[in-house]
Write an enzyme that holds these catalytic residues in place. Structure first.
Site, PDB file in Angstrom:
ATOM      1  N   ARG A  49       0.752   2.023 -17.077  1.00 33.39           N
ATOM      2  CA  ARG A  49       0.883   2.734 -15.792  1.00 33.39           C
ATOM      3  C   ARG A  49      -0.469   3.144 -15.224  1.00 33.39           C
ATOM      4  O   ARG A  49      -0.615   3.362 -14.026  1.00 33.39           O
ATOM      5  CB  ARG A  49       1.790   3.966 -15.925  1.00 33.39           C
ATOM      6  CG  ARG A  49       1.852   4.761 -14.598  1.00 33.39           C
ATOM      7  CD  ARG A  49       2.944   5.808 -14.539  1.00 33.39           C
ATOM      8  NE  ARG A  49       3.034   6.614 -15.720  1.00 33.39           N
ATOM      9  CZ  ARG A  49       2.238   7.657 -15.991  1.00 33.39           C
ATOM     10  NH1 ARG A  49       1.301   8.035 -15.140  1.00 33.39           N
ATOM     11  NH2 ARG A  49       2.386   8.329 -17.097  1.00 33.39           N
ATOM     12  N   TYR A 103       4.450  -4.098  10.906  1.00 32.66           N
ATOM     13  CA  TYR A 103       5.633  -4.348  10.086  1.00 32.66           C
ATOM     14  C   TYR A 103       6.597  -3.150  10.166  1.00 32.66           C
ATOM     15  O   TYR A 103       6.147  -1.995  10.109  1.00 32.66           O
ATOM     16  CB  TYR A 103       5.150  -4.575   8.653  1.00 32.66           C
ATOM     17  CG  TYR A 103       6.214  -4.786   7.624  1.00 32.66           C
ATOM     18  CD1 TYR A 103       7.015  -5.924   7.644  1.00 32.66           C
ATOM     19  CD2 TYR A 103       6.410  -3.870   6.594  1.00 32.66           C
ATOM     20  CE1 TYR A 103       7.986  -6.126   6.684  1.00 32.66           C
ATOM     21  CE2 TYR A 103       7.376  -4.064   5.621  1.00 32.66           C
ATOM     22  CZ  TYR A 103       8.162  -5.195   5.677  1.00 32.66           C
ATOM     23  OH  TYR A 103       9.114  -5.385   4.710  1.00 32.66           O
ATOM     24  N   LYS A 200       3.876 -12.176  -0.622  1.00 34.58           N
ATOM     25  CA  LYS A 200       3.843 -13.287   0.321  1.00 34.58           C
ATOM     26  C   LYS A 200       2.895 -14.383  -0.187  1.00 34.58           C
ATOM     27  O   LYS A 200       3.220 -15.050  -1.141  1.00 34.58           O
ATOM     28  CB  LYS A 200       3.461 -12.767   1.708  1.00 34.58           C
ATOM     29  CG  LYS A 200       4.130 -11.434   2.095  1.00 34.58           C
ATOM     30  CD  LYS A 200       5.623 -11.536   2.286  1.00 34.58           C
ATOM     31  CE  LYS A 200       6.348 -10.204   2.405  1.00 34.58           C
ATOM     32  NZ  LYS A 200       5.777  -9.207   3.305  1.00 34.58           N
TER      33      LYS A 200
HETATM   34  C1  LIG Z   1       6.098  -7.793   3.581  1.00 37.11           C
HETATM   35  C2  LIG Z   1       5.072  -6.962   4.237  1.00 37.11           C
HETATM   36  C3  LIG Z   1       4.792  -5.674   3.781  1.00 37.11           C
HETATM   37  C4  LIG Z   1       5.556  -5.049   2.633  1.00 37.11           C
HETATM   38  O1  LIG Z   1       5.395  -5.773   1.457  1.00 37.11           O
HETATM   39  P1  LIG Z   1       6.424  -5.677   0.217  1.00 37.11           P
HETATM   40  O2  LIG Z   1       5.729  -6.472  -0.832  1.00 37.11           O
HETATM   41  O3  LIG Z   1       7.717  -6.246   0.673  1.00 37.11           O
HETATM   42  O4  LIG Z   1       6.537  -4.235  -0.125  1.00 37.11           O
HETATM   43  C5  LIG Z   1       3.814  -4.944   4.432  1.00 37.11           C
HETATM   44  N1  LIG Z   1       3.134  -5.456   5.467  1.00 37.11           N
HETATM   45  C6  LIG Z   1       3.371  -6.699   5.941  1.00 37.11           C
HETATM   46  C7  LIG Z   1       2.584  -7.219   7.087  1.00 37.11           C
HETATM   47  C8  LIG Z   1       4.355  -7.493   5.345  1.00 37.11           C
HETATM   48  O5  LIG Z   1       4.605  -8.703   5.812  1.00 37.11           O
END
Ligand SMILES: *Cc1c(COP(=O)(O)O)cnc(C)c1O
Length: 381
Positions: A49, A103, A200
């Site tokens: 952690r 977002y 992503k």
């Molecule tokens: C998906 C996304 C997030 C959040 O990410 P998670 O991994 O789903 O928590 C934040 N900012 C942008 C631009 C995103 O596309």
């Protein structure tokens, strides 16, 4: 090596260094919560952690190098990265200036959680760059922007915003998830902190949730402290998956970008689409910013289908290669409707005013063959 290695090399190796004979070619997964500590040892305790598991440290080392940052840290999601990066620079009574084009989850975080913590947020329309300076108050500590916006693929001039933050002694935080570190490295344009959802492009296979923050050693130390207290450490196996995903990051982004360019060009010639939003197209409003701030126009395309929600539903039900799913940045192409996902809370009028009418599809191009993606879309029309 004298020159700074390129992004492909950095994503695969991190800063080049010679490793001992007999060491494995890839990082072992250290799937453990705790470590045997020396009795009476005064050094930092090792505990997963705390973010000092070898898998956590290794992926952070590579990502920091890729962003050109002094340091980086991975946490359990992009939202955890966004929250902790902001809490590292803001406290009760402070004011944040944020882009209006962000977002939906980040918008919720600011409106619902930051307000409870006594952090005020003012939104600025990036189409009016003079507003940045005007929005700054005595209590302002930071500005937050997304460099490529969802789902209209507008490009925000972070270099111009960096002039404002530098003049006023503010922190500039940039979420560059949509561009990936191959497409944009915000620290090179004056940002202080970069935030990415590793869910992503870094992970790249739609199989993990993670986020990262990169910047100065002092900011990353503060994020680390917050992570230890609030608890969203990344699991070692997930950190290892991100590290593996990063090895093909440049290749994947290159292929997906080529696919996006081919699809955007094809879609522009089809009468079924009222508009196609892609920064690589000649008629995109941010062509100049794309050339100045981005390496490549990216792998996301906005498709505005004539015929509204019914036409979108018809088209989506006919797709066979491209999946209808939220998220983006994986090898598999995904398509979603912002009206039902990221921009659901707004309602049809507000969405239309923002340029996101019903029938708007957001396509995340993957690494399939371009011809197959275009055939899938053509068939679905
Ligand atoms: C998906 C996304 C997030 C959040 O990410 P998670 O991994 O789903 O928590 C934040 N900012 C942008 C631009 C995103 O596309």
């Amino acid at each position: 090596m004298t020159a700074r290695p390129g992004p492909s090399t950095l994503a695969i190796h991190g800063p080049p260094h010679r490793l001992p004979d007999g060491s494995p070619a890839t990082s072992p997964i250290v799937q453990t919560s705790t470590f045997r500590n020396p009795i009476g040892g005064e050094d930092e305790v090792r505990y997963t952690r705390y973010g000092n598991n070898p898998n956590q440290l290794e992926v952070a080392r590579r990502y920091a190098a890729l962003e050109g940052a002094e340091a980086a840290i991975f946490v359990a999601s992009g939202m955890a990265a966004t929250a902790l990066a902001h809490l590292a620079v803001l406290g009760p009574g402070d004011h944040l200036v944020a882009s209006r084009w962000i977002y939906g989850g980040t918008r919720e975080l600011f409106d619902r959680e930051f307000s409870r913590l006594g952090i005020a947020v003012t939104y600025v329309d990036p189409a009016h760059p003079r507003e940045w300076r005007k929005a700054v108050r005595k209590t302002t500590r930071a500005i937050f922007v997304e460099v490529v916006t969802n789902p209209l693929m507008r490009v925000v001039d972070i270099a111009a915003v960096a002039k404002v933050t530098a003049d006023r002694g503010l922190a500039l935080l940039v979420d560059a998830t949509m561009a990936s570190p191959i497409g944009c490295r915000p620290l090179e344009h004056g940002a202080d902190v970069v935030i990415t959802s590793a869910t992503k492009y870094l992970g790249g296979h739609s199989d993990l949730i993670a986020g990262a923050v990169a910047g100065s050693r002092s900011v990353v130390d503060e994020v680390t402290r917050l992570m230890r207290n609030w608890g969203p450490a990344i699991d070692p196996h997930t950190a290892w998956l991100v590290e593996r995903g990063m090895k093909t990051l440049a290749l994947r982004v290159e292929r997906a970008t080529a696919n996006a360019a081919a699809i955007a060009t094809w879609a522009s010639s089809r009468p079924e689409f009222a508009a196609v939003h892609y920064p690589g197209l000649p008629d995109h409003p941010d062509r100049e910013l794309t050339a100045r701030l981005l390496d490549g126009a990216g792998a996301m395309v906005g498709l505005e289908l004539r015929g509204g929600a019914a036409a979108a539903a018809r088209m989506l039900s006919n797709l066979r290669v491209i999946s209808h799913a939220p998220s983006f940045g994986g090898v598999e192409s995904l398509v979603s409707e912002p009206r039902l996902t990221s921009h659901k809370a707004l309602g049809p009028e507000e969405r239309a005013a923002l340029g996101i009418p019903d029938g708007f599809l957001r396509l995340s191009c993957g690494c399939e063959d371009a011809d197959d993606l275009i055939a899938d879309l053509a068939n679905a029309l």
